[in-house]
Structures are given as structure tokens and as C-alpha cells.
Design an enzyme around this catalytic site. Structure first.
Site, PDB file in Angstrom:
ATOM      1  N   ASN A  90      28.681  14.674 -10.252  1.00 51.95           N
ATOM      2  CA  ASN A  90      29.235  14.692 -11.592  1.00 51.95           C
ATOM      3  C   ASN A  90      28.132  15.052 -12.578  1.00 51.95           C
ATOM      4  OD1 ASN A  90      28.035  12.430 -11.404  1.00 51.95           O
ATOM      5  ND2 ASN A  90      29.915  11.098 -11.534  1.00 51.95           N
ATOM      6  N   HIS A 148      25.325  13.224 -12.927  1.00 47.23           N
ATOM      7  CA  HIS A 148      24.779  12.225 -13.495  1.00 47.23           C
ATOM      8  C   HIS A 148      23.253  12.266 -13.365  1.00 47.23           C
ATOM      9  CE1 HIS A 148      25.697   9.789  -9.537  1.00 47.23           C
ATOM     10  NE2 HIS A 148      24.322   9.857  -9.376  1.00 47.23           N
ATOM     11  N   GLU A 156      26.352   8.002 -16.039  1.00 45.27           N
ATOM     12  CA  GLU A 156      27.531   8.700 -15.503  1.00 45.27           C
ATOM     13  C   GLU A 156      28.397   9.397 -16.711  1.00 45.27           C
ATOM     14  OE1 GLU A 156      28.315   8.824 -12.500  1.00 45.27           O
ATOM     15  OE2 GLU A 156      28.562   6.699 -11.383  1.00 45.27           O
TER      16      GLU A 156
HETATM   17  C1  GLP Z   1      22.346   8.319  -6.812  1.00 42.16           C
HETATM   18  C2  GLP Z   1      20.967   8.085  -7.671  1.00 42.16           C
HETATM   19  C3  GLP Z   1      20.547   9.446  -8.727  1.00 42.16           C
HETATM   20  C4  GLP Z   1      20.577  10.568  -7.629  1.00 42.16           C
HETATM   21  C5  GLP Z   1      21.917  10.716  -7.100  1.00 42.16           C
HETATM   22  C6  GLP Z   1      21.831  12.118  -6.209  1.00 42.16           C
HETATM   23  O1  GLP Z   1      23.435   8.420  -7.558  1.00 42.16           O
HETATM   24  N1  GLP Z   1      21.303   6.923  -8.462  1.00 42.16           N
HETATM   25  O2  GLP Z   1      19.303   9.120  -9.301  1.00 42.16           O
HETATM   26  O3  GLP Z   1      19.861  11.723  -8.260  1.00 42.16           O
HETATM   27  O4  GLP Z   1      22.461   9.620  -6.426  1.00 42.16           O
HETATM   28  O5  GLP Z   1      21.610  11.656  -4.944  1.00 42.16           O
HETATM   29  P1  GLP Z   1      21.456  12.855  -3.899  1.00 42.16           P
HETATM   30  O6  GLP Z   1      19.985  13.451  -3.818  1.00 42.16           O
HETATM   31  O7  GLP Z   1      21.606  11.971  -2.459  1.00 42.16           O
HETATM   32  O8  GLP Z   1      22.545  13.916  -3.736  1.00 42.16           O
END
Ligand code: GLP
Length: 247
Positions: free
Chosen positions: A136, A138, A143
Site C-alpha cells: 500500500n 508504506h 501507513e
Molecule cells: C513490513 C515492514 C516494512 C517493509 C514491508 C515490505 O511491513 N515494516 O519496513 O518494507 O513490510 O515487506 P516485504 O519486503 O516483505 O514485502
């Protein structure tokens, strides 16, 4: 912004690790802002590999992580402190006393956030901030919202983030509902920012975040206003952005 569209996850990881390693070589006592999630795991693996080969040294490096789940102790294998120890800190010569993650066990949110802001300030600024990207938009756990949060704050995770992160927990009910995260201004204060993105499921949000309007509904879009951002992704994640930029 600089964009690198790499052939696959391994090449993406190598490229991102080389950007971090070059910072460490040029400034051995650098402050690294670090991230969790599945995307940077390969980057950390490469850094450990190069440390074992004697090419990089963590002795003077200090680190500050983006975020932590509220309520998880350090020894919970889903806490971000555990993740960092397991993927990087336990395998290199970093002084763990110089590695910081928000205190997930601090129940008083105002105190946890104020303490973390003070730690970040005392470090004199982040030289290079590594970031992943949520589906999304973030960054850290900032968020989508109607405004950009500035400093460390406590967030209620969105249903989408809880859903995305449940794969790491025994069940969705086990995913913490809140987290402490650095704010967007703190992230923007880093001298350089390195974003890693991987997989086709990130292609839409990568295009939206880096070629769409700057809005707190897509927190990562604020990075378009930073003067030194590098986005390194694999082809699957970068394809839509590259198509848009080529137009
Ligand atoms: C979590 C972390 C983020 C990260 C995101 C994406 O929510 N808090 O810092 O960037 O996940 O994760 P992934 O790399 O597993 O897609």
C-alpha cells in the site's frame, strides 16, 4: 531519483549491498538506517558474505532500524530485533550496543517514541537509509493517511499490512495490531535513501510511488522530494515504472 532495474532478486540484492558497502568503505563509522521485510534479506546475505571475505568491516558502524511491533519481546522470532540479529548482526563484527530498534516492550507509546527520537538525534543523522516498500506504499510502518507523520509514532496497522505480514506468524490473530515506526520526516532527513523492491506484486505500487502524485495516501511518494534516492529493483517490480518513465 536513480533507478536500477536488475535482472532478478539476486542481482538486485548484490546491487543494493554494493551501495551499502561503498558507504561503509568511504565512511567506516557511518550510521545506517536499516529495514526488515523479506526484500532486504538477500542484501544482508551479501553483506555477510563480503564481511566474511574481509571486504567490509562493521566495527565502527552504528545502525538504527525503522520500526518494531509493539508488544513483541526481542527473543520473539517475529520481532524486528530478532530479524536483524538473525539476518545480519549475529554474523558480522558489529557492536550490538550500537544497533538500535524501537523498544517493542515499552507499553507507554509516548515514551517509546520520545526515547527513539532521542536516540536518532544523538546519532547525528542517518547516512544511508535502507527501505522496503509495502503493497500500500508504506515505508517503515508509515501507513496511508491524510498527512505525513514526522517523527517516531505508534501506528495501528492496516488490515492489508496485517494480511501481508501474517505469513510470518502462526495465524493472523498473532500479528500485532500496532507498531512503533520512524516518521516520514526522519526518513527524509537521511542523507541518502536506498529502496529495494522485488516481485511482480510490487510493480503497481512502485510505479505509483515514484511516478505518481506525492500524497500521504502513498507514503513512499514523499521520497520523490528527497535529493538522493536510489531505487533498486528486479525487473518484475520495476517493469511498470520503467515503462512510464520511458514515455
Ligand atoms: C513490513 C515492514 C516494512 C517493509 C514491508 C515490505 O511491513 N515494516 O519496513 O518494507 O513490510 O515487506 P516485504 O519486503 O516483505 O514485502
Amino acid at each position: 531519483m536513480k533507478f536500477y532495474c536488475m535482472e532478478n532478486y539476486d542481482e538486485m540484492s548484490k546491487k543494493a549491498a554494493s551501495i551499502i558497502a561503498s558507504k561503509m568503505i568511504l565512511k567506516p563509522d557511518c550510521v545506517l538506517g536499516l529495514a526488515t521485510g523479506s526484500t532486504p534479506i538477500g542484501t544482508y546475505k551479501k553483506l555477510v558474505e563480503w564481511y566474511n571475505a574481509g571486504d567490509i568491516d562493521f566495527a565502527q558502524v552504528k545502525t538504527v532500524n525503522l520500526d518494531e511491533y509493539k508488544g513483541l519481546p526481542e527473543d520473539n522470532d517475529q520481532s524486528y530485533r530478532y530479524f536483524m540479529n538473525d539476518n545480519l548482526f549475529n554474523h558480522v563484527n558489529i557492536d550490538k550496543a550500537c544497533t538500535f530498534v524501537p523498544n517493542g516492550l515499552e507499553k507507554d507509546s509516548a515514551k517509546a517514541c520520545a526515547d527513539y527520537n532521542a536516540i536518532i538525534k544523538s546519532m547525528g543523522g542517518v547516512d544511508l537509509q535502507l527501505l522496503g516498500l509495502g503493497h500500500n506504499g508504506h515505508i517503515g510502518f508509515n501507513e496511508p493517511s491524510d498527512h505525513f507523520e514526522k517523527e517516531t509514532h505508534c501506528v495501528n496497522l492496516t488490515p492489508r499490512t496485517i494480511e501481508a505480514n501474517k505469513r510470518f506468524f502462526a495465524s493472523e490473530a498473532d500479528v500485532p495490531r500496532q507498531a512503533y515506526t520512524m516518521g516520514c520526516q526522519t526518513i527524509m532527513n537521511a542523507k541518502s535513501v536506498l529502496v529495494v523492491v522485488s516481485g511482480e506484486d510490487k510493480a503497481d505500487i512502485v510505479a505509483e510511488a515514484f511516478a505518481g502524485p506525492i500524497t500521504p495516501q502513498v507514503p513512499a511518494s514523499i521520497l520523490q522530494m528527497h535529493q538522493d534516492v536510489t531505487v533498486v529493483g528486479d525487473k518484475a517490480a520495476m517493469s511498470k515504472l520503467m515503462d512510464l518513465l520511458a514515455k
